[in-house]
Scaffold this motif. Structure first.
Motif, PDB file in Angstrom:
ATOM      1  N   ALA A 126     -13.495 -10.474   5.945  1.00 41.67           N
ATOM      2  CA  ALA A 126     -12.809  -9.283   6.448  1.00 41.67           C
ATOM      3  C   ALA A 126     -11.675  -9.650   7.387  1.00 41.67           C
ATOM      4  O   ALA A 126     -10.628  -8.990   7.413  1.00 41.67           O
ATOM      5  CB  ALA A 126     -13.809  -8.368   7.170  1.00 41.67           C
ATOM      6  N   THR A 127     -11.862 -10.723   8.147  1.00 40.05           N
ATOM      7  CA  THR A 127     -10.823 -11.135   9.090  1.00 40.05           C
ATOM      8  C   THR A 127      -9.563 -11.573   8.351  1.00 40.05           C
ATOM      9  O   THR A 127      -8.451 -11.191   8.703  1.00 40.05           O
ATOM     10  CB  THR A 127     -11.320 -12.288   9.976  1.00 40.05           C
ATOM     11  N   ARG A 128      -9.764 -12.365   7.290  1.00 38.86           N
ATOM     12  CA  ARG A 128      -8.613 -12.830   6.506  1.00 38.86           C
ATOM     13  C   ARG A 128      -7.926 -11.658   5.808  1.00 38.86           C
ATOM     14  O   ARG A 128      -6.705 -11.589   5.748  1.00 38.86           O
ATOM     15  CB  ARG A 128      -9.071 -13.861   5.484  1.00 38.86           C
ATOM     16  N   ARG A 129      -8.733 -10.716   5.290  1.00 36.69           N
ATOM     17  CA  ARG A 129      -8.160  -9.553   4.622  1.00 36.69           C
ATOM     18  C   ARG A 129      -7.358  -8.708   5.610  1.00 36.69           C
ATOM     19  O   ARG A 129      -6.267  -8.225   5.302  1.00 36.69           O
ATOM     20  CB  ARG A 129      -9.274  -8.718   3.990  1.00 36.69           C
ATOM     21  N   SER A 130      -7.895  -8.539   6.812  1.00 39.49           N
ATOM     22  CA  SER A 130      -7.194  -7.747   7.822  1.00 39.49           C
ATOM     23  C   SER A 130      -5.888  -8.403   8.232  1.00 39.49           C
ATOM     24  O   SER A 130      -4.864  -7.738   8.401  1.00 39.49           O
ATOM     25  CB  SER A 130      -8.088  -7.560   9.054  1.00 39.49           C
ATOM     26  N   GLU A 131      -5.902  -9.729   8.381  1.00 32.73           N
ATOM     27  CA  GLU A 131      -4.692 -10.441   8.764  1.00 32.73           C
ATOM     28  C   GLU A 131      -3.644 -10.354   7.659  1.00 32.73           C
ATOM     29  O   GLU A 131      -2.450 -10.201   7.932  1.00 32.73           O
ATOM     30  CB  GLU A 131      -5.022 -11.904   9.065  1.00 32.73           C
ATOM     31  N   LYS A 132      -4.076 -10.429   6.418  1.00 27.47           N
ATOM     32  CA  LYS A 132      -3.148 -10.308   5.294  1.00 27.47           C
ATOM     33  C   LYS A 132      -2.520  -8.918   5.287  1.00 27.47           C
ATOM     34  O   LYS A 132      -1.308  -8.778   5.054  1.00 27.47           O
ATOM     35  CB  LYS A 132      -3.885 -10.559   3.980  1.00 27.47           C
ATOM     36  N   SER A 133      -3.314  -7.897   5.534  1.00 25.20           N
ATOM     37  CA  SER A 133      -2.790  -6.531   5.574  1.00 25.20           C
ATOM     38  C   SER A 133      -1.836  -6.357   6.742  1.00 25.20           C
ATOM     39  O   SER A 133      -0.768  -5.744   6.609  1.00 25.20           O
ATOM     40  CB  SER A 133      -3.939  -5.526   5.700  1.00 25.20           C
ATOM     41  N   ARG A 134      -2.206  -6.895   7.892  1.00 25.51           N
ATOM     42  CA  ARG A 134      -1.346  -6.775   9.069  1.00 25.51           C
ATOM     43  C   ARG A 134       0.007  -7.443   8.822  1.00 25.51           C
ATOM     44  O   ARG A 134       1.052  -6.898   9.157  1.00 25.51           O
ATOM     45  CB  ARG A 134      -2.043  -7.410  10.281  1.00 25.51           C
ATOM     46  N   ARG A 135      -0.030  -8.630   8.203  1.00 19.55           N
ATOM     47  CA  ARG A 135       1.213  -9.335   7.911  1.00 19.55           C
ATOM     48  C   ARG A 135       2.075  -8.552   6.929  1.00 19.55           C
ATOM     49  O   ARG A 135       3.300  -8.468   7.086  1.00 19.55           O
ATOM     50  CB  ARG A 135       0.877 -10.715   7.321  1.00 19.55           C
ATOM     51  N   ALA A 136       1.448  -7.944   5.934  1.00 20.16           N
ATOM     52  CA  ALA A 136       2.196  -7.139   4.963  1.00 20.16           C
ATOM     53  C   ALA A 136       2.827  -5.924   5.637  1.00 20.16           C
ATOM     54  O   ALA A 136       3.954  -5.527   5.309  1.00 20.16           O
ATOM     55  CB  ALA A 136       1.265  -6.702   3.835  1.00 20.16           C
ATOM     56  N   ILE A 137       2.112  -5.347   6.580  1.00 14.57           N
ATOM     57  CA  ILE A 137       2.630  -4.174   7.301  1.00 14.57           C
ATOM     58  C   ILE A 137       3.817  -4.570   8.168  1.00 14.57           C
ATOM     59  O   ILE A 137       4.837  -3.862   8.211  1.00 14.57           O
ATOM     60  CB  ILE A 137       1.514  -3.538   8.151  1.00 14.57           C
ATOM     61  N   TYR A 138       3.715  -5.704   8.853  1.00 13.41           N
ATOM     62  CA  TYR A 138       4.838  -6.186   9.658  1.00 13.41           C
ATOM     63  C   TYR A 138       6.073  -6.388   8.783  1.00 13.41           C
ATOM     64  O   TYR A 138       7.174  -5.931   9.112  1.00 13.41           O
ATOM     65  CB  TYR A 138       4.484  -7.527  10.314  1.00 13.41           C
ATOM     66  N   ASP A 139       5.889  -7.085   7.679  1.00 10.32           N
ATOM     67  CA  ASP A 139       7.018  -7.375   6.792  1.00 10.32           C
ATOM     68  C   ASP A 139       7.633  -6.090   6.251  1.00 10.32           C
ATOM     69  O   ASP A 139       8.871  -5.967   6.157  1.00 10.32           O
ATOM     70  CB  ASP A 139       6.563  -8.258   5.632  1.00 10.32           C
ATOM     71  N   ALA A 140       6.789  -5.132   5.901  1.00  5.42           N
ATOM     72  CA  ALA A 140       7.277  -3.870   5.348  1.00  5.42           C
ATOM     73  C   ALA A 140       8.065  -3.088   6.388  1.00  5.42           C
ATOM     74  O   ALA A 140       9.144  -2.544   6.096  1.00  5.42           O
ATOM     75  CB  ALA A 140       6.101  -3.039   4.836  1.00  5.42           C
ATOM     76  N   ALA A 141       7.546  -3.021   7.602  1.00 10.63           N
ATOM     77  CA  ALA A 141       8.216  -2.262   8.663  1.00 10.63           C
ATOM     78  C   ALA A 141       9.592  -2.848   8.970  1.00 10.63           C
ATOM     79  O   ALA A 141      10.586  -2.116   9.075  1.00 10.63           O
ATOM     80  CB  ALA A 141       7.348  -2.246   9.923  1.00 10.63           C
ATOM     81  N   LEU A 142       9.661  -4.150   9.104  1.00 13.02           N
ATOM     82  CA  LEU A 142      10.933  -4.800   9.415  1.00 13.02           C
ATOM     83  C   LEU A 142      11.942  -4.643   8.277  1.00 13.02           C
ATOM     84  O   LEU A 142      13.123  -4.369   8.508  1.00 13.02           O
ATOM     85  CB  LEU A 142      10.704  -6.286   9.701  1.00 13.02           C
ATOM     86  N   ALA A 143      11.467  -4.785   7.050  1.00 14.62           N
ATOM     87  CA  ALA A 143      12.358  -4.655   5.899  1.00 14.62           C
ATOM     88  C   ALA A 143      12.910  -3.240   5.773  1.00 14.62           C
ATOM     89  O   ALA A 143      14.100  -3.042   5.507  1.00 14.62           O
ATOM     90  CB  ALA A 143      11.624  -5.052   4.622  1.00 14.62           C
ATOM     91  N   LEU A 144      12.057  -2.244   5.962  1.00 15.20           N
ATOM     92  CA  LEU A 144      12.490  -0.854   5.814  1.00 15.20           C
ATOM     93  C   LEU A 144      13.494  -0.453   6.887  1.00 15.20           C
ATOM     94  O   LEU A 144      14.441   0.295   6.615  1.00 15.20           O
ATOM     95  CB  LEU A 144      11.275   0.080   5.836  1.00 15.20           C
ATOM     96  N   VAL A 145      13.297  -0.930   8.100  1.00 12.28           N
ATOM     97  CA  VAL A 145      14.242  -0.594   9.170  1.00 12.28           C
ATOM     98  C   VAL A 145      15.617  -1.178   8.862  1.00 12.28           C
ATOM     99  O   VAL A 145      16.637  -0.538   9.110  1.00 12.28           O
ATOM    100  CB  VAL A 145      13.712  -1.100  10.533  1.00 12.28           C
ATOM    101  N   VAL A 146      15.649  -2.377   8.308  1.00 13.27           N
ATOM    102  CA  VAL A 146      16.928  -2.993   7.938  1.00 13.27           C
ATOM    103  C   VAL A 146      17.570  -2.239   6.774  1.00 13.27           C
ATOM    104  O   VAL A 146      18.765  -1.966   6.782  1.00 13.27           O
ATOM    105  CB  VAL A 146      16.734  -4.478   7.568  1.00 13.27           C
ATOM    106  N   GLU A 147      16.763  -1.882   5.777  1.00 12.85           N
ATOM    107  CA  GLU A 147      17.300  -1.275   4.554  1.00 12.85           C
ATOM    108  C   GLU A 147      17.624   0.213   4.712  1.00 12.85           C
ATOM    109  O   GLU A 147      18.658   0.678   4.214  1.00 12.85           O
ATOM    110  CB  GLU A 147      16.281  -1.442   3.428  1.00 12.85           C
ATOM    111  N   ALA A 148      16.740   0.948   5.373  1.00 10.20           N
ATOM    112  CA  ALA A 148      16.882   2.406   5.417  1.00 10.20           C
ATOM    113  C   ALA A 148      17.211   2.966   6.795  1.00 10.20           C
ATOM    114  O   ALA A 148      17.584   4.130   6.911  1.00 10.20           O
ATOM    115  CB  ALA A 148      15.587   3.057   4.915  1.00 10.20           C
TER     116      ALA A 148
END
Length: 204
Positions: free
Chosen positions: A9-31
């Protein structure tokens, strides 16, 4: 029968957190910040909205954590010790080096867009503003305070100088010019700020 290992669960949570960080940063740049939503971040990251709301209460909080993480990653990739200004014994050279690195970040769209969004949102969102100052600005300013105090101990700065005030001579003009687009920012500009701050503008 071979038992399958339980999901980590810890690895899954970290993977999700990393995906959320990447998504947030990308969307702010793009949109842009206004068009970035929790729904959009969730869809981009491949997670449910409730996963985001379990950790954060707003897109601003997501972006702040993502931005701080981005800075830590950048420092690690560059082989730098995080949260420290080098002390080579040459105060001017050390300040110029760190300010040049700051200029490079501010001119990088990955940093520019989320940083501007957080700075602007922090003005109208008091809670985020306090978090922004406490977690991002004050730690960064403390780096300059420590370096200037070391310079005082070495006799390179007058003992009666307040480091917290002195650092504003070169940090604040850069921040204002960048935020308000009052002029270009460059290595030459920040080098000049350091020279003026350390040596004054009177004839030598």
């Amino acid at each position: 029968m071979v038992e399958k290992p339980a999901p980590d669960a810890t690895r899954r949570s970290e993977k999700s957190r990393r995906a959320i960080y990447d998504a947030a940063l990308a969307l702010v740049v793009e949109a842009g910040y206004r068009r970035t939503t929790i729904e959009g971040i969730a869809a981009r990251a491949g997670v449910g909205k409730q996963t985001i709301y379990r950790w954060w209460s707003s897109k601003a909080e997501v972006l702040l954590d993502a931005f701080l993480d981005l800075g830590e990653q950048a420092a690690g990739q560059a082989g730098q010790q995080p949260y420290e200004i080098p002390d080579t014994g040459d105060l001017a050279a050390d300040l110029k080096a760190v300010l040049r690195a700051t200029v490079d970040e501010l001119l990088d769209p990955r940093f520019d867009a989320p940083y501007r969004a957080l700075a602007a949102e922090g003005v109208v969102n008091e809670r985020l503003g306090r978090e922004f100052v406490a977690r991002l600005l004050l730690p960064a300013l403390e780096l300059y305070v420590r370096r200037l105090r070391a310079a005082q101990a070495a006799g390179a700065v007058r003992a009666d100088v307040d480091p917290r005030v002195a650092l504003e001579l070169f940090v604040s003009p850069l921040a204002q010019r960048w935020l308000q687009h009052t002029g270009p920012i460059s290595h030459a500009y920040t080098d000049t700020l350091v020279d003026y701050a350390l040596y004054g503008i009177a004839p030598r």
